[in-house]
Design a protein around this motif. Structure first.
Motif: not given
Length: 265
Positions: A1-25
């Motif tokens: 989850m460390d990569k989500f602590s960096i303040a970056l602009e949300f984009c379509r690539e961010s969706l892939k990161d979310l989809e990789s999480i198996t727990e509820r988000v």
């Protein structure tokens, strides 16, 4: 989850990161009324507007030679303006209404707000339909010079033209909220909720806009708890309905009490 602590602009690539999480988000979107995060996550971009049954005008002074130090708030009530010099006689108004004035901000960024409840005042009708921008400019100049702090310099015509932006006429004060402010995406096991101006905003600056935008945060603790523990369709709907109810309550409370609290008293 460390990569989500960096303040970056949300984009379509961010969706892939979310989809990789198996727990509820739970994703909290707070990138402003013009942000793209909510729409990328599937929420509608449509905002619903509600009238506050009032008219207003605002002005902003930016004086970079002044210190950015907060100054005491000034409120004045029952103001009327003499427009005879512009050929508008409002003295014999059968429905007289007084304006509410608020001056706030810092010495560097000074803000002036005028508000009046909706009515049939001749003065209000005149200031709603004027085409000559110098009328509102002079109104703001007179308001500031009459009620400024004692240690403040009066605004000259030159300073007004150089440093002040203002509403050219009265406009209807409205509060807007996102039609779809929270959603559950079943395939991704993902809750999306909007906060701040991504969720609601007001077209009138009374110095409390951020507070209104983030009032939704008051319900986040309970919502996250409900969202995290929801296992059935009934409990999922309960989490969504809880947040929807709070969104409506914040908007309706501002319509009913916001201007009364921030401008009229």
């Amino acid at each position: 989850m460390d990569k989500f602590s960096i303040a970056l602009e949300f984009c379509r690539e961010s969706l892939k990161d979310l989809e990789s999480i198996t727990e509820r988000v739970v994703v909290i979107v707070c990138d402003g009324s013009n942000g793209r995060s909510a729409s990328l996550l599937g929420l509608s971009d449509e905002f619903v507007q509600h009238s506050c049954r009032a008219y207003g005008a605002v002005a902003a002074l930016e004086r970079h030679d002044q210190a950015s130090v907060p100054t005491p708030e000034i409120r004045v009530h029952n103001l009327t303006f003499d427009l005879n010099a512009y050929g508008n006689d409002c003295d014999n108004d059968p429905y007289p209404q007084g304006f509410h004035l608020k001056i706030f901000g810092s010495a560097r960024h000074r803000y002036i707000s005028l508000a009046v409840p909706r009515g049939e005042s001749k003065l209000v009708k005149t200031l709603k339909g004027i085409l000559d921008q110098s009328i509102m400019r002079n109104v703001f100049q007179a308001c500031f010079n009459s009620y400024k702090q004692e240690n403040e310099s009066p605004l000259s015509d030159k300073a007004i033209l150089k440093h002040m932006k203002f509403s050219p006429r009265l406009f209807e004060i409205k509060v807007s909220h996102r039609m779809e402010s929270v959603a559950y995406i079943e395939d991704a096991n993902l809750f999306v909720v909007t906060e701040g101006e991504s969720a609601r905003c007001v077209n009138f600056h009374s110095g409390m806009d951020v507070n209104l935008g983030f009032r939704g945060v008051q319900s986040l603790e309970t919502f996250i708890r409900l969202a995290a523990s929801a296992e059935t369709e009934k409990t999922l709907l309960a989490a969504l309905n809880y947040k929807f109810a709070h969104v409506r309550a914040v908007t309706h409370d501002f319509i009913k009490n916001g201007l009364k609290e921030y401008m009229y008293t």
